[in-house]
Design a protein around this motif. Structure first.
Motif, PDB file in Angstrom:
ATOM      1  N   PRO A 185      21.267   0.272 -25.873  1.00 38.89           N
ATOM      2  CA  PRO A 185      20.333   1.290 -26.365  1.00 38.89           C
ATOM      3  C   PRO A 185      20.219   2.440 -25.359  1.00 38.89           C
ATOM      4  O   PRO A 185      20.385   2.256 -24.148  1.00 38.89           O
ATOM      5  CB  PRO A 185      19.014   0.519 -26.508  1.00 38.89           C
ATOM      6  CG  PRO A 185      19.428  -0.899 -26.714  1.00 38.89           C
ATOM      7  CD  PRO A 185      20.666  -1.080 -25.871  1.00 38.89           C
ATOM      8  N   GLU A 186      19.897   3.624 -25.884  1.00 35.41           N
ATOM      9  CA  GLU A 186      19.874   4.833 -25.052  1.00 35.41           C
ATOM     10  C   GLU A 186      18.898   4.727 -23.891  1.00 35.41           C
ATOM     11  O   GLU A 186      19.133   5.259 -22.815  1.00 35.41           O
ATOM     12  CB  GLU A 186      19.494   6.043 -25.924  1.00 35.41           C
ATOM     13  CG  GLU A 186      20.518   6.381 -26.992  1.00 35.41           C
ATOM     14  CD  GLU A 186      21.776   7.005 -26.410  1.00 35.41           C
ATOM     15  OE1 GLU A 186      21.816   7.242 -25.196  1.00 35.41           O
ATOM     16  OE2 GLU A 186      22.725   7.238 -27.170  1.00 35.41           O
ATOM     17  N   PRO A 191      20.381   4.937 -14.471  1.00 37.94           N
ATOM     18  CA  PRO A 191      21.478   5.801 -14.918  1.00 37.94           C
ATOM     19  C   PRO A 191      22.737   4.985 -15.217  1.00 37.94           C
ATOM     20  O   PRO A 191      23.040   4.037 -14.519  1.00 37.94           O
ATOM     21  CB  PRO A 191      21.691   6.725 -13.731  1.00 37.94           C
ATOM     22  CG  PRO A 191      21.284   5.912 -12.542  1.00 37.94           C
ATOM     23  CD  PRO A 191      20.143   5.048 -13.002  1.00 37.94           C
ATOM     24  N   ARG A 192      23.440   5.413 -16.226  1.00 38.14           N
ATOM     25  CA  ARG A 192      24.587   4.652 -16.716  1.00 38.14           C
ATOM     26  C   ARG A 192      25.691   4.483 -15.669  1.00 38.14           C
ATOM     27  O   ARG A 192      26.349   3.439 -15.611  1.00 38.14           O
ATOM     28  CB  ARG A 192      25.172   5.316 -17.970  1.00 38.14           C
ATOM     29  CG  ARG A 192      24.300   5.188 -19.200  1.00 38.14           C
ATOM     30  CD  ARG A 192      24.267   3.738 -19.682  1.00 38.14           C
ATOM     31  NE  ARG A 192      23.180   3.480 -20.613  1.00 38.14           N
ATOM     32  CZ  ARG A 192      23.245   3.712 -21.921  1.00 38.14           C
ATOM     33  NH1 ARG A 192      24.342   4.196 -22.438  1.00 38.14           N
ATOM     34  NH2 ARG A 192      22.218   3.465 -22.701  1.00 38.14           N
ATOM     35  N   ARG A 194      25.642   3.794 -12.785  1.00 34.34           N
ATOM     36  CA  ARG A 194      25.436   2.685 -11.870  1.00 34.34           C
ATOM     37  C   ARG A 194      25.964   1.371 -12.454  1.00 34.34           C
ATOM     38  O   ARG A 194      26.339   0.473 -11.711  1.00 34.34           O
ATOM     39  CB  ARG A 194      23.947   2.555 -11.550  1.00 34.34           C
ATOM     40  CG  ARG A 194      23.628   1.414 -10.575  1.00 34.34           C
ATOM     41  CD  ARG A 194      22.149   1.279 -10.343  1.00 34.34           C
ATOM     42  NE  ARG A 194      21.575   2.516  -9.802  1.00 34.34           N
ATOM     43  CZ  ARG A 194      20.271   2.696  -9.595  1.00 34.34           C
ATOM     44  NH1 ARG A 194      19.418   1.732  -9.889  1.00 34.34           N
ATOM     45  NH2 ARG A 194      19.819   3.838  -9.101  1.00 34.34           N
ATOM     46  N   TYR A 195      25.972   1.277 -13.765  1.00 33.71           N
ATOM     47  CA  TYR A 195      26.325   0.022 -14.420  1.00 33.71           C
ATOM     48  C   TYR A 195      27.648   0.085 -15.185  1.00 33.71           C
ATOM     49  O   TYR A 195      28.283  -0.942 -15.421  1.00 33.71           O
ATOM     50  CB  TYR A 195      25.214  -0.384 -15.407  1.00 33.71           C
ATOM     51  CG  TYR A 195      23.852  -0.445 -14.771  1.00 33.71           C
ATOM     52  CD1 TYR A 195      23.469  -1.559 -14.041  1.00 33.71           C
ATOM     53  CD2 TYR A 195      22.958   0.622 -14.895  1.00 33.71           C
ATOM     54  CE1 TYR A 195      22.205  -1.624 -13.463  1.00 33.71           C
ATOM     55  CE2 TYR A 195      21.704   0.567 -14.315  1.00 33.71           C
ATOM     56  CZ  TYR A 195      21.335  -0.558 -13.598  1.00 33.71           C
ATOM     57  OH  TYR A 195      20.100  -0.617 -13.011  1.00 33.71           O
ATOM     58  N   ILE A 196      28.027   1.272 -15.569  1.00 31.12           N
ATOM     59  CA  ILE A 196      29.182   1.423 -16.446  1.00 31.12           C
ATOM     60  C   ILE A 196      30.290   2.162 -15.710  1.00 31.12           C
ATOM     61  O   ILE A 196      30.052   3.218 -15.116  1.00 31.12           O
ATOM     62  CB  ILE A 196      28.810   2.188 -17.730  1.00 31.12           C
ATOM     63  CG1 ILE A 196      27.626   1.527 -18.425  1.00 31.12           C
ATOM     64  CG2 ILE A 196      30.016   2.270 -18.662  1.00 31.12           C
ATOM     65  CD1 ILE A 196      27.884   0.101 -18.849  1.00 31.12           C
ATOM     66  N   SER A 197      31.512   1.606 -15.774  1.00 27.37           N
ATOM     67  CA  SER A 197      32.658   2.259 -15.147  1.00 27.37           C
ATOM     68  C   SER A 197      32.970   3.557 -15.873  1.00 27.37           C
ATOM     69  O   SER A 197      32.658   3.743 -17.064  1.00 27.37           O
ATOM     70  CB  SER A 197      33.860   1.326 -15.192  1.00 27.37           C
ATOM     71  OG  SER A 197      35.027   1.992 -14.802  1.00 27.37           O
TER      72      SER A 197
END
Length: 831
Positions: A185-186, A191-192, A194-197
């Motif tokens: 979910p948005e 912040p993305r 940090r978690y998403i490549s």
């Protein structure tokens, strides 16, 4: 001496799991854990979930479970000791493991934790990312989720999420194989970056996911990934295989039904989208329905015609009525004309169970990926009594990066179809193979439990597959363990003495971890030793049966006083002689003189049997054979001419001559002359190899010329005579011959065994009982008590108790005479 080569066929396949789950609504967390675990291993999507009601498996699932043939059974149901024994003896899993959970602990982890680690799903990703032959697109996009979306059952049940190991590998060794598409979910995971490549992408919800999957065919879930190139049981069913399966409902029954029905799809559809599991509430969301329509239009390629045609989909449910399904079908159908939608109300969780005919014809197949071969077997050869083989690997492993090819990627199963060195086949062009039993666990005679990595690696327990094949387990860069090819006696004794080799559920609270064995000790009896002596004398069952059971040779054996009727016939002869010698006089055994008279009669008869070694001449053989031939012609009138009939009879005499020559070569008959001295009346035997121009009496030395006009004479092998007369081995070959005739795959056995049930009997060397024949007939254990006549069958009740202790698949009584009311009465007592 040159050793014979042994052909070995081996095949690699996934480790098969069956899960036992209680059929109640409290099992939802268990199903969540099973789905997640199964998606994380190769072939896990085709694991079988067996629903249990009141501690018993659903009856309809029992035949499927047996045919499914799981390597491991993982139970969330606490089975009784009797049930555990039943599953070990009928299914023979490598492990029957219980998921322990404290009754007062609601937070116990329910994720399966089997004793072995199967090959992980990440090994399949390089294969799934191979460029398409159509558009050349490379790199798969793998579905994942975080936080709350990980609990979304529509996504987790229908597609599955990439496990942590796979997500980490996609950032390192598998970075070239694809990227991740996360459902987040948005407002979560900010912040993305940090978690998403940077190579990964996200979508905010289920509806967006379906829309994205409709436009991007590279997106796959681990449900698809785990089913790629999976050798599995083919259960093709037109009702299921020609329509996309949409199960609507969120009950435990709906979810189990959805999971198991996937096995009904044809194997060539493995790796593609063929089903969805959707909760009823999802259909109340118009955006979801629109996204589902779009997904079905782009991703559903299941049609009623393998060569093309309109795509189909069927809505099914256990929790919804027929009317509700009709309503939902109309709602999803809308104006779509390119998909045919149907609906079907399911009445039972067993409605997806294959029927008996489908199970009977099921076979292990592997779905194609591109144009790759589907041949699962690899041929190799070994010499001697030890197999040291190179392990076959799953086909997809050749795409895995070298850095990941290691035991840590998990294990797979290897089925082995091994040729037998000792061949009992009745057919000259068929070689028997090892088919192992389940109830008599003989695998430890081939190899013990073993580790593939030491010193702290997982322990693997070999098992017997449903077709009687030896199944072992291995991993990448690991040599297969050494496998011994035991003698039949060693294998059967191992099964009797050390066969109950599994641990019960209550092993932690029990003083004795292992179950008591079938017996303390078993060894060949005197009759068993004579049986194998006769077997070796003839060189096998085929020759022994053809002689010992042939009408002509049985008559000759009787003339040699080698009858196998060692009780009835000899008792009758003895009674006649006693009546002749004693007459009508009353015998009082308390009087010494009368006891001595009776003893003399018995000793004289015994000496007569032991010392009176008869010889039969060729003339006698030919006369008896001619009489037999005439009787045959009378029973079977021929339309042949006199010349043809004469030629046939001449051919028969030639066959008799060849038969006698063969028996002389084997040592069954000894050819020569019996010489009776004219002076001292001593009878001596002169074998053919000892014949000279003159014959000298070995007692008085009288010399006479060798005979020139006497036909050859023949004596019977003394060991064979004793074996038939005193130990009654003839009927054993009769039984073996009867069962051997139908057998074209595997048949092996052991002769009479003495059985010692406990250590006290073993210490005293006093057998509790004996078993005449133990036969492994295409994997079935048959234990047989063999009797010459009904009168020898004296204690059927005790025999039944003995068989209940030894637990064969089939307990048999073989009586070498025609059926009779008396025999039927005793048989009913045995049953």
């Amino acid at each position: 001496m040159e050793q014979t080569q042994t052909q070995v066929l081996s095949r690699a396949r996934p480790i098969r799991f069956a899960f036992f789950v209680a059929l109640d609504e409290a099992s939802h967390p268990v199903l969540d854990a099973i789905f997640s675990y199964a998606f994380s291993i190769w072939g896990g999507r085709f694991s079988l979930i067996v629903p249990f009601v009141n501690g018993e498996p659903h009856p309809a699932y029992v035949p499927w479970l047996k045919e499914f043939d799981p390597d491991f059974i993982y139970s969330y149901v606490n089975l009784t000791p009797e049930k555990q024994i039943h599953f070990h003896e009928s299914i023979y899993p490598s492990s029957l493991q219980y998921h322990w959970k404290a009754e007062d602990d609601e937070h116990t982890n329910v994720r399966p934790s089997p004793s072995v680690s199967p090959l992980t799903v990440d090994t399949l990703l390089p294969l799934a990312s191979v460029p398409s032959a159509i558009d050349g697109v490379h790199r798969a996009r793998l579905l994942g989720a975080m936080r709350n979306m990980e609990r979304n059952r529509f996504i987790s049940d229908s597609f599955g999420f990439a496990p942590t190991r796979l997500r980490n590998l996609m950032r390192s060794h598998l970075s070239e194989s694809g990227s991740m598409l996360y459902v987040i979910p948005e407002d979560e995971m900010q912040p993305r970056q940090r978690y998403i490549s940077s190579n990964d992408t996200t979508v905010p919800d289920v509806n967006s996911l379906l829309n994205t999957m409709a436009t991007d065919g590279r997106i796959i879930g681990v449900a698809q990934l785990s089913s790629l190139l999976t050798p599995r049981l083919s259960l093709g069913d037109h009702r299921w295989g020609e329509s996309f399966n949409i199960v609507v409902g969120d009950s435990v029954e709906d979810r189990i039904f959805y999971w198991n029905s996937r096995a009904k799809m044809p194997a060539w559809r493995d790796g593609s989208n063929v089903d969805l599991c959707i909760a009823r509430l999802n259909f109340d969301d118009p955006l979801f329905v629109n996204a589902l329509r779009d997904f079905m239009r782009r991703r559903n390629h299941v049609s009623g015609d393998a060569g093309g045609g309109q795509n189909r989909a069927t809505l099914r449910s256990l929790s919804l009525s027929q009317e509700e399904l009709l309503l939902l079908t109309e709602r999803i159908k809308s104006d779509q004309v390119w998909i045919t939608y149907n609906y079907e109300s399911i009445t039972s969780v067993a409605d997806c169970v294959p029927d008996a005919k489908i199970l009977e014809h099921a076979s292990l197949l592997m779905g194609q990926h591109g144009w790759r071969s589907q041949n699962l077997w690899r041929e190799s050869f070994s010499v001697g009594n030890e197999l040291r083989l190179t392990s076959p690997e799953p086909e997809h492993m050749r795409h895995v990066p070298t850095a990941l090819v290691s035991p840590s990627s998990g294990a797979w199963a290897v089925d082995m179809d091994v040729e037998r060195a000792l061949d009992h086949s009745p057919y000259s062009n068929v070689r028997h193979r090892w088919r192992l039993p389940r109830r008599l666990r003989v695998t430890s005679a081939f190899l013990q439990d073993y580790q593939i990595t030491e010193p702290h690696g997982e322990i693997f327990v070999p098992r017997v597959s449903g077709r009687g094949l030896l199944t072992i387990f291995t991993a990448a860069n690991v040599a297969l363990p050494k496998i011994n090819l035991p003698k039949d006696y060693d294998a059967i004794v191992t099964g009797l003495q050390r066969g109950r080799d599994w641990l019960p559920f209550d092993r932690y609270s029990s003083a004795e971890h292992r179950l008591p064995q079938l017996c303390c000790r078993s060894r060949k009896s005197d009759a068993g030793l004579h049986f194998w002596g006769v077997y070796q004398l003839f060189g096998g069952v085929n020759v022994a049966r053809s002689v010992l059971m042939h009408e002509f040779w049985r008559r000759q054996l009787e003339d040699y006083q080698a009858t196998d009727q060692r009780t009835d016939a000899r008792h009758e002869i003895m009674q006649i002689k006693l009546a002749r010698r004693i007459g009508s006089r009353a015998i009082d055994l308390r009087i010494d003189s009368q006891m001595r008279t009776l003893s003399d009669i018995v000793l004289q008869e015994a000496d007569s049997i032991r010392t009176n070694v008869r010889s039969l001449s060729w003339a006698k053989f030919k006369a008896d054979f001619d009489a037999l031939s005439i009787r045959y012609d009378e029973r079977n009138p021929s339309q042949q001419s006199d010349d043809d009939l004469k030629e046939e009879r001449q051919w028969r005499i030639e066959s008799l001559r060849e038969s006698v020559q063969t028996l002389c070569r084997l040592g069954v008959l000894h050819q020569g002359y019996e010489n009776r001295c004219r002076k001292c009346l001593h009878r001596s035997w002169i074998a053919i190899n000892d014949l000279k121009g003159q014959i000298a009496c070995e007692v008085c030395g009288d010399i006479r010329p060798a005979p020139v006009d006497s036909p050859w004479q023949f004596r019977l092998n003394g060991f064979l005579r004793e074996s038939l007369q005193r130990h009654g081995v003839g009927p054993l070959f009769w039984v073996l011959g009867r069962l051997q005739r139908h057998n074209v795959s595997s048949f092996w056995f052991e002769g009479p065994l003495n059985i010692y049930f406990d250590k006290a009997a073993d210490d005293l060397e006093k057998a509790d009982t004996d078993i005449d024949l133990t036969m492994i007939d295409n994997g079935l254990v048959r234990m047989c008590e063999v009797k010459q006549s009904e009168r020898n069958f004296t204690d059927p009740t005790q025999l039944a108790k003995t068989m209940a202790k030894l637990r064969p698949d089939v307990a048999m009584i073989a009586v070498m005479e025609e059926d009779s009311p008396a025999l039927q009465r005793k048989y009913s007592m045995f049953c």
